[in-house]
Motif scaffolding. Structure first.
Motif, short mmCIF file in Angstrom:
data_model
loop_
_atom_site.label_atom_id
_atom_site.label_comp_id
_atom_site.label_asym_id
_atom_site.label_seq_id
_atom_site.Cartn_x
_atom_site.Cartn_y
_atom_site.Cartn_z
N GLU A 4 4.90 5.75 -11.42
CA GLU A 4 3.92 4.90 -10.76
C GLU A 4 4.43 4.50 -9.39
O GLU A 4 5.53 3.94 -9.25
N LEU A 5 3.65 4.77 -8.37
CA LEU A 5 4.05 4.43 -7.01
C LEU A 5 4.09 2.92 -6.85
O LEU A 5 3.19 2.21 -7.29
N PRO A 6 5.13 2.40 -6.21
CA PRO A 6 5.24 0.95 -6.04
C PRO A 6 4.18 0.41 -5.08
O PRO A 6 3.78 1.08 -4.12
N VAL A 7 3.75 -0.80 -5.34
CA VAL A 7 2.80 -1.47 -4.45
C VAL A 7 3.56 -2.00 -3.23
O VAL A 7 4.65 -2.56 -3.36
N VAL A 8 2.98 -1.82 -2.06
CA VAL A 8 3.53 -2.38 -0.82
C VAL A 8 2.54 -3.41 -0.31
O VAL A 8 1.39 -3.10 -0.02
N ASP A 9 2.99 -4.65 -0.21
CA ASP A 9 2.18 -5.69 0.41
C ASP A 9 2.35 -5.62 1.92
O ASP A 9 3.49 -5.64 2.42
N ILE A 10 1.24 -5.54 2.64
CA ILE A 10 1.26 -5.55 4.10
C ILE A 10 0.70 -6.89 4.57
O ILE A 10 -0.44 -7.24 4.25
N LEU A 11 1.51 -7.64 5.28
CA LEU A 11 1.15 -9.00 5.68
C LEU A 11 0.67 -8.99 7.13
O LEU A 11 1.42 -8.65 8.05
#
Length: 320
Positions: A4-11
């Motif tokens: 599962e590809l990790p989630v990246v939070d973009i702020l």
């Protein structure tokens, strides 16, 4: 076995950004890496920025979130600090409102992050080079590091106390660094990216990707911006009082850092940071001796010479 590809939070921190915000959000939407969440907080815009963001939220409700609160005019550093506190992802990136991300920015940066994490179980910061462009996205320079005569190898605490070479809009951090750096101080620091760089330098790793992953738009209203090295020198020489303010602010930031992490620094780093924090308590000759001993230096001969002259003659107005 499925990975599962990790989630990246973009702020994304915004303020009166209606002119360029669509281009920036579109460039995030068009990333080759797709498992991202865009979290936006506006700092009290008086133009149509918020209305534009809400339209994107409506079209991409599972990908884009707008944080709405009643606080206004916190400034970019504190705006990003609020955004960081809202993130729960393993990896976090920071996004300015007026740039354009190249389509593989997230993919390239995350790839380097994961490579480093395979070797190190530490707080990690990854940053990249930038392509400097004008208002219309015409290239001014393919590399901000070349344009500003910056050294990508300046990653030790004695160097980063004096000058930051980490540009926030290129940064990815892992959750370990987030947890260690928070809460980002609301006062006593220059910018959030510099604070994160200091924490990563001491407790983890700073990694540089020698590739421009962003078109860094220069339009006259940038909070920081990119000036050519020679232009910086001329401008700062004409504004010598401001140079004193900048160096003084650096000492304040160092003290803020030292007060937070004093008990967790190893003996070497505690000595280095302490010497920098206390530099102004010494006479000018001893200041220069300490600067040379601990190699507190800026990047570039002229910058470094100017720093030494100012550090030797600045008055200590922050006693106690």
């Amino acid at each position: 076995m499925t990975y599962e590809l990790p989630v990246v939070d973009i702020l994304l921190a915004t303020y009166n950004g209606e002119k360029f915000i669509r281009t920036q959000i579109d460039s995030v939407i068009n990333q080759t890496y797709t498992n991202w969440k865009l979290i936006v907080r506006d700092d009290g815009s008086t133009d149509n920025t918020v209305e534009i963001i809400k339209k994107y939220v409506k079209h991409y409700p599972n990908k884009i979130k707008l944080i709405e609160d009643t606080d206004r005019n916190l400034g970019p550093s504190n705006n990003f600090s609020r955004l960081l506190a809202s993130s729960t992802a393993e990896y976090i990136m920071f996004c300015d409102q007026d740039d354009l991300w190249k389509e593989n920015k997230v993919e390239i940066t995350l790839k380097r992050m994961l490579e480093v994490e395979k070797k190190l179980n530490q707080p990690i910061l990854v940053h990249t080079d930038l392509e400097i462009v004008d208002r219309e996205l015409n290239t001014i320079s393919d590399s901000m590091f070349d344009f500003q005569n910056l050294n990508k190898h300046y990653v030790s605490i004695n160097q980063l106390l004096v000058q930051n070479n980490v540009t926030g809009c290129t940064v990815m951090i892992n959750k370990k660094l987030k947890e260690l750096a928070e809460p980002i101080p609301t006062e006593g620091i220059t910018m959030h990216d510099w604070w994160l760089a200091l924490v990563a330098a001491v407790f983890g790793r700073i990694e540089f990707v020698d590739e421009a992953t962003i078109k860094y738009r220069q339009h006259g209203n940038n909070d920081v911006g990119a000036k050519k090295y020679t232009e910086q020198i001329i401008k700062k020489t004409k504004a010598i009082d401001k140079m004193y303010d900048v160096v003084s602010d650096n000492f304040v930031q160092a003290k803020t850092f030292f007060d937070r992490y004093r008990s967790t620094l190893d003996n070497h780093d505690r000595e280095v940071v302490s010497q920098y924090v206390n530099l102004m308590t010494y006479n000018p000759f001893k200041r220069i001796a300490i600067i040379n001993k601990y190699k507190f230096q800026k990047q570039g001969f002229i910058r470094n010479l100017g720093f030494k002259l100012i550090a030797a003659t600045i008055k200590n107005e922050n006693k106690g």
